[in-house]
Design a protein around this motif. Structure first.
Motif, short mmCIF file in Angstrom:
data_model
loop_
_atom_site.label_atom_id
_atom_site.label_comp_id
_atom_site.label_asym_id
_atom_site.label_seq_id
_atom_site.Cartn_x
_atom_site.Cartn_y
_atom_site.Cartn_z
N GLN A 122 0.83 -1.20 0.00
CA GLN A 122 0.00 0.00 0.00
C GLN A 122 0.87 1.25 0.00
OE1 GLN A 122 -3.12 0.07 2.92
NE2 GLN A 122 -3.83 2.12 2.33
N VAL A 123 0.54 2.15 -0.91
CA VAL A 123 1.32 3.38 -1.10
C VAL A 123 0.43 4.59 -0.86
CG1 VAL A 123 2.84 4.65 -2.66
CG2 VAL A 123 2.67 2.15 -2.85
N ASN A 124 0.90 5.52 -0.07
CA ASN A 124 0.19 6.78 0.16
C ASN A 124 0.76 7.80 -0.82
OD1 ASN A 124 -1.03 9.11 1.07
ND2 ASN A 124 -0.58 8.75 3.23
N VAL A 125 0.25 7.78 -2.03
CA VAL A 125 0.82 8.58 -3.11
C VAL A 125 0.76 10.06 -2.81
CG1 VAL A 125 0.57 9.21 -5.54
CG2 VAL A 125 0.35 6.83 -4.87
N THR A 126 -0.34 10.52 -2.23
CA THR A 126 -0.55 11.95 -2.06
C THR A 126 -0.09 12.48 -0.70
OG1 THR A 126 -2.81 11.50 -1.31
CG2 THR A 126 -2.49 11.97 -3.66
N GLY A 127 0.33 11.58 0.19
CA GLY A 127 0.84 12.02 1.49
C GLY A 127 -0.23 12.49 2.45
N GLU A 128 -1.47 12.12 2.24
CA GLU A 128 -2.55 12.53 3.14
C GLU A 128 -2.39 11.83 4.49
OE1 GLU A 128 -6.63 12.93 1.11
OE2 GLU A 128 -5.50 11.59 -0.21
N GLU A 129 -2.46 12.60 5.56
CA GLU A 129 -2.27 12.04 6.90
C GLU A 129 -3.36 11.05 7.27
OE1 GLU A 129 -1.73 15.03 9.84
OE2 GLU A 129 0.06 15.90 8.89
N SER A 130 -4.53 11.18 6.68
CA SER A 130 -5.65 10.30 7.01
C SER A 130 -5.53 8.93 6.36
CB SER A 130 -6.96 10.95 6.56
OG SER A 130 -6.96 11.16 5.15
N LYS A 131 -4.57 8.76 5.46
CA LYS A 131 -4.46 7.51 4.73
C LYS A 131 -3.22 6.72 5.15
CE LYS A 131 -7.07 8.55 0.55
NZ LYS A 131 -7.66 9.80 0.96
N SER A 132 -3.37 5.40 5.14
CA SER A 132 -2.25 4.51 5.44
C SER A 132 -1.40 4.33 4.19
CB SER A 132 -2.77 3.15 5.92
OG SER A 132 -3.56 3.29 7.07
N GLY A 133 -0.26 3.68 4.38
CA GLY A 133 0.59 3.37 3.24
C GLY A 133 1.95 4.04 3.31
N LEU A 134 2.87 3.49 2.56
CA LEU A 134 4.23 4.02 2.50
C LEU A 134 4.33 5.22 1.58
CD1 LEU A 134 5.91 0.54 2.04
CD2 LEU A 134 6.35 2.03 3.99
N PRO A 135 5.21 6.16 1.90
CA PRO A 135 5.47 7.22 0.92
C PRO A 135 6.18 6.61 -0.29
CG PRO A 135 6.96 7.40 2.80
CD PRO A 135 5.97 6.34 3.14
N PRO A 136 5.95 7.14 -1.48
CA PRO A 136 6.51 6.54 -2.69
C PRO A 136 8.01 6.33 -2.64
CG PRO A 136 4.88 8.20 -3.28
CD PRO A 136 5.07 8.30 -1.79
N GLU A 137 8.73 7.24 -2.00
CA GLU A 137 10.19 7.14 -1.99
C GLU A 137 10.70 5.98 -1.13
OE1 GLU A 137 9.03 10.44 1.00
OE2 GLU A 137 8.40 9.76 -1.01
N ASP A 138 9.83 5.40 -0.29
CA ASP A 138 10.25 4.29 0.57
C ASP A 138 9.85 2.92 0.02
OD1 ASP A 138 11.24 6.20 2.28
OD2 ASP A 138 9.62 6.00 3.76
N VAL A 139 9.11 2.90 -1.07
CA VAL A 139 8.51 1.65 -1.54
C VAL A 139 9.56 0.65 -2.03
CG1 VAL A 139 7.01 0.63 -3.29
CG2 VAL A 139 6.26 2.65 -2.02
N LEU A 140 10.50 1.09 -2.83
CA LEU A 140 11.48 0.16 -3.39
C LEU A 140 12.31 -0.50 -2.30
CD1 LEU A 140 12.94 -1.25 -5.65
CD2 LEU A 140 14.38 0.78 -5.93
#
Length: 227
Positions: A122-140
């Motif tokens: 799960q990726v938090n593409v937009t960086g919204e605090e209300s959403k779970s997920g990794l920031p894109p730069e941490d995914v790889l």
């Protein structure tokens, strides 16, 4: 309208979105999100020809699984607590919310030896605090770490787009996830083929399909809302 009629309408919309983006609609799978409906409505969805069921309320999901069985593909699409993995691992074919190593460790521990559990990171593409997920730069780097958990296979990436009517903003979020997926896919990691994209819901799935979604998660416009 019946679930069957709704399904036909969603299928038609997916087909049109695929035509606009020069894609094969056979590569897009429609997940009926049944968390807000009864077991009876979930059964109606299956009888209508829907092959993928998505849930994130574990106790209700398991009661539906017991009624409907393994004749369909089950997707866990919500935030998953590590302590609940043992309870759900047998019922779900896909997990759409892998976002931390502690969860990966537990999934690996609870999956039968020799089997692999299909997961979406799960990726938090937009960086919204209300959403779970990794920031894109941490995914790889996260996906590279997952090679240490042999029961996990990274099928692809998942995101939840902003809830907005701004199509430009939605398209940007979906495109970012697709580009990230493609960059990982190119690395040909044995534990992370990363061919799939889980993105798009009732309000935005057509845009998601145009941007490459292979799984769309449709709730209210497909099965309604009873709870």
């Amino acid at each position: 309208m019946s679930v069957k009629d709704n399904f036909k309408n969603v299928q038609a919309s997916v087909t049109k979105a695929c035509e606009r983006s020069n894609r094969d609609s056979d590569n897009v799978h429609i997940i009926a999100v049944t968390k807000y409906v009864s077991v009876e409505t979930a059964k109606e969805a299956v009888e209508a020809g829907i092959e993928h069921i998505g849930e994130n309320r574990l106790d209700e999901a398991l009661s539906k699984w017991e009624e409907i069985g393994s004749g369909v593909t089950w997707h866990f699409i919500g935030n998953l607590q590590t302590k609940k993995v043992k309870k759900m691992i047998h019922a779900f074919d896909y997990i759409h919310s892998l976002d931390r190593l502690s969860l990966a460790k537990e999934i690996d521990k609870r999956t039968n030896q020799g089997e692999r559990k299909k997961c979406f990171v799960q990726v938090n593409v937009t960086g919204e605090e209300s959403k779970s997920g990794l920031p894109p730069e941490d995914v790889l780097s996260f996906i590279e770490e997952l090679k240490n958990y042999p029961s996990i296979e990274v099928e692809g990436l998942m995101t939840m787009a902003p809830y907005t009517d701004d199509h430009t903003e939605l398209r940007s979020a979906f495109r970012q996830l697709r580009e990230l997926k493609e960059s990982i896919e190119e690395k040909k990691l044995s534990h992370a083929p990363c061919h799939e994209l889980s993105m798009g819901m009732s309000n935005d799935f057509e845009i998601a399909v145009e941007e490459g979604a292979t799984f769309v998660r449709i709730g209210s416009s497909l099965v309604g809302k009873e709870k």
